[in-house]
Design a protein around this motif. Structure first.
Motif, PDB file in Angstrom:
ATOM      1  N   GLU A 149      14.073 -18.169  15.525  1.00 28.39           N
ATOM      2  CA  GLU A 149      14.655 -18.010  14.010  1.00 28.39           C
ATOM      3  C   GLU A 149      15.988 -18.340  13.868  1.00 28.39           C
ATOM      4  O   GLU A 149      16.533 -18.478  13.104  1.00 28.39           O
ATOM      5  CB  GLU A 149      14.079 -16.473  13.694  1.00 28.39           C
ATOM      6  N   ALA A 150      16.770 -17.603  14.945  1.00 27.57           N
ATOM      7  CA  ALA A 150      18.202 -17.735  15.033  1.00 27.57           C
ATOM      8  C   ALA A 150      18.883 -19.107  15.098  1.00 27.57           C
ATOM      9  O   ALA A 150      19.907 -19.339  14.452  1.00 27.57           O
ATOM     10  CB  ALA A 150      18.829 -16.917  15.999  1.00 27.57           C
ATOM     11  N   VAL A 151      18.163 -20.004  15.590  1.00 30.31           N
ATOM     12  CA  VAL A 151      18.690 -21.447  15.843  1.00 30.31           C
ATOM     13  C   VAL A 151      18.978 -22.012  14.504  1.00 30.31           C
ATOM     14  O   VAL A 151      20.201 -22.788  14.534  1.00 30.31           O
ATOM     15  CB  VAL A 151      18.035 -22.395  16.633  1.00 30.31           C
ATOM     16  N   ILE A 159      29.390 -25.013  15.511  1.00 28.80           N
ATOM     17  CA  ILE A 159      28.998 -24.045  16.206  1.00 28.80           C
ATOM     18  C   ILE A 159      27.502 -24.473  16.500  1.00 28.80           C
ATOM     19  O   ILE A 159      26.753 -24.676  15.725  1.00 28.80           O
ATOM     20  CB  ILE A 159      28.864 -22.472  15.797  1.00 28.80           C
ATOM     21  N   LEU A 160      27.353 -24.611  17.799  1.00 25.47           N
ATOM     22  CA  LEU A 160      25.965 -25.184  18.485  1.00 25.47           C
ATOM     23  C   LEU A 160      25.199 -24.309  19.259  1.00 25.47           C
ATOM     24  O   LEU A 160      25.719 -23.286  19.862  1.00 25.47           O
ATOM     25  CB  LEU A 160      25.988 -26.339  19.360  1.00 25.47           C
ATOM     26  N   PHE A 161      23.780 -24.329  19.130  1.00 23.51           N
ATOM     27  CA  PHE A 161      23.228 -23.554  20.192  1.00 23.51           C
ATOM     28  C   PHE A 161      22.518 -24.450  21.356  1.00 23.51           C
ATOM     29  O   PHE A 161      21.981 -25.543  20.971  1.00 23.51           O
ATOM     30  CB  PHE A 161      21.772 -22.805  19.345  1.00 23.51           C
ATOM     31  N   TYR A 162      22.711 -23.949  22.532  1.00 24.78           N
ATOM     32  CA  TYR A 162      22.037 -24.801  23.522  1.00 24.78           C
ATOM     33  C   TYR A 162      20.969 -23.975  24.452  1.00 24.78           C
ATOM     34  O   TYR A 162      21.205 -22.841  24.573  1.00 24.78           O
ATOM     35  CB  TYR A 162      23.419 -25.159  24.739  1.00 24.78           C
ATOM     36  N   THR A 212      21.281 -13.380  18.758  1.00 28.01           N
ATOM     37  CA  THR A 212      21.726 -14.808  18.975  1.00 28.01           C
ATOM     38  C   THR A 212      22.318 -15.110  17.543  1.00 28.01           C
ATOM     39  O   THR A 212      23.140 -16.060  17.398  1.00 28.01           O
ATOM     40  CB  THR A 212      20.503 -15.703  19.032  1.00 28.01           C
ATOM     41  N   LYS A 213      21.806 -14.612  16.462  1.00 30.04           N
ATOM     42  CA  LYS A 213      22.207 -14.755  15.159  1.00 30.04           C
ATOM     43  C   LYS A 213      23.609 -13.859  14.994  1.00 30.04           C
ATOM     44  O   LYS A 213      24.501 -14.596  14.357  1.00 30.04           O
ATOM     45  CB  LYS A 213      21.406 -14.205  14.126  1.00 30.04           C
TER      46      LYS A 213
END
Length: 404
Positions: free
Chosen positions: A169-171, A154-157, A138-139
């Protein structure tokens, strides 16, 4: 967005009705609050639909691909109309990466298909990583995309339990977290956008769509043009830099996580207003301890809390070092596991401070079975519970209440 929509349909029509009532104010001012995420499931749009849509939402978020192998059939047509009528748009990829290298490849493919998007989203809600670790993959996704998009966000959903289990951790490497939670009250979990329903009626599109609400950030945060191409201004006299940290007051109890290696500092790491950053306490000294939070700080997409323990100031710590405070109580009841339950049993309550939280059983293994419930756990700020379940005297684990 895709799998999540079906995962959360068990909330039922009744909850959707409540959501519609709760967000009457949002609907009345939809142009400034509601954001739709759209894919080929909504079909091919017409000129009139998109012209009307421009006055209905501040921007939209379009799906580009399902993994890198499958591209959305309507994206090229629909995005052309968005450009034609001036509707700002971000894009997302329903991620299917299996390793860090595959994640990087998917991110680059997303950019190649939508190089003019205002922002980009990694929609990761289905566990597909087989090697290299999910957090690493994810990172790798965001790190591969970052050099290509410049200052664009850049977003995480994902939904919270999945994020905490697979990408906690990656978020923090992303500019923000787009949180999916179909409930009436806005979640306390840090987020920049909240998807609260998959049943919001769009008059412009004449159909029900997924909708998110802008409460933490305004629309310009997502879609404003980056400053990287602007001409530099004339140099001015040097002055002490303003703080690059946003502070807000908090008042809540939390619990130190037992597996995280975050430490406490005298001020927020990265704050350019202060010098002399130093560690005040090792985080592991307080693992499992209940602490109080009185201040939240946000810097470059990361969040820190100012923490006290028994009235003593410990310092600032990354939010990933803390978990929600959970109240436990004993109960004695019997309930059936839902036959179509997608929820799982865990050795501890998900998101709690314990290390090595893992799946102990799936809901479908016990579908229709009556279980004996001996414990109930409630996270601060939540009205729903987790239950500790036994079957025929054997401990199965903790499950979210909607699974039974």
């Amino acid at each position: 967005m895709y799998k999540l929509k079906y995962l959360l349909m068990s909330f039922g029509v009744a909850l959707i009705g409540v959501l519609c009532i709760s967000f009457t104010a949002v609907k009345s001012n939809a142009v400034s609050n509601n954001v739709y995420d759209l894919s080929e499931w909504q079909g091919t749009f017409t000129d009139n639909q998109v012209k009307t849509l421009k006055n209905e939402v501040p921007f939209v978020i379009l799906r580009v691909q399902f993994g890198s192998a499958y591209h959305d059939k309507t994206f090229a047509h629909n995005v052309a109309l968005m450009k034609k009528y001036g509707v700002p748009y971000g894009v997302y990829s329903f991620s299917q990466y299996t390793s860090p290298s595959d994640a990087a490849s998917e991110a680059k493919t997303l950019y190649s298909r939508a190089p003019e998007a205002k922002f980009y989203v990694n929609d990761y809600e289905q566990q597909t990583v087989k090697s290299g670790g999910t957090n690493a993959a994810t990172k790798a996704w965001v790190e591969a995309l970052r050099p290509l998009v410049g200052n664009r966000k850049i977003l995480f959903y994902s939904y919270q339990s999945f994020m905490l289990t697979h990408a906690a951790e990656a978020v923090s490497s992303y500019d923000g977290y787009w949180l999916a939670a179909y409930q009436t009250n806005e979640p306390q979990r840090e987020h920049v956008l909240w998807q609260y329903t998959d049943h919001f009626y769009s008059p412009a599109l004449n159909q029900y769509v997924d909708a998110s609400v802008l409460t933490q950030k305004n629309s310009s945060w997502f879609i404003d043009e980056p400053n990287e191409n602007k001409k530099p201004s004339k140099p001015s006299k040097p002055s002490k830099p303003k703080s690059n940290v946003t502070y807000t007051k908090e008042s809540k109890e939390m619990t130190m996580k037992s597996a995280e290696k975050y430490n406490f500092y005298n001020h927020v790491p990265g704050n350019n207003h202060f010098s002399g950053l130093h560690r005040t306490h090792y985080g592991h000294t307080f693992h499992g301890k209940n602490v109080t939070v009185d201040m939240k700080a946000t810097i470059n997409g990361r969040t820190y809390y100012r923490v006290h323990e028994n009235g003593k100031l410990l310092g600032w710590i990354n939010q990933n070092g803390l978990g929600p405070h959970i109240s436990y109580s004993k109960v004695n009841m019997h309930k059936k596991v839902k036959r179509n339950s997608h929820y799982r049993f865990y050795n501890h309550v998900t998101g709690s401070h314990f290390a090595n939280i893992r799946v102990t059983a799936t809901g479908h293994q016990y579908a229709g079975k009556t279980v004996h419930i001996t414990g109930r756990a409630t996270k601060d700020g939540w009205k729903s519970h987790y239950y500790k379940c036994y079957y025929k005297g054997k401990l199965i684990g903790w499950i979210y209440q909607r699974g039974i």
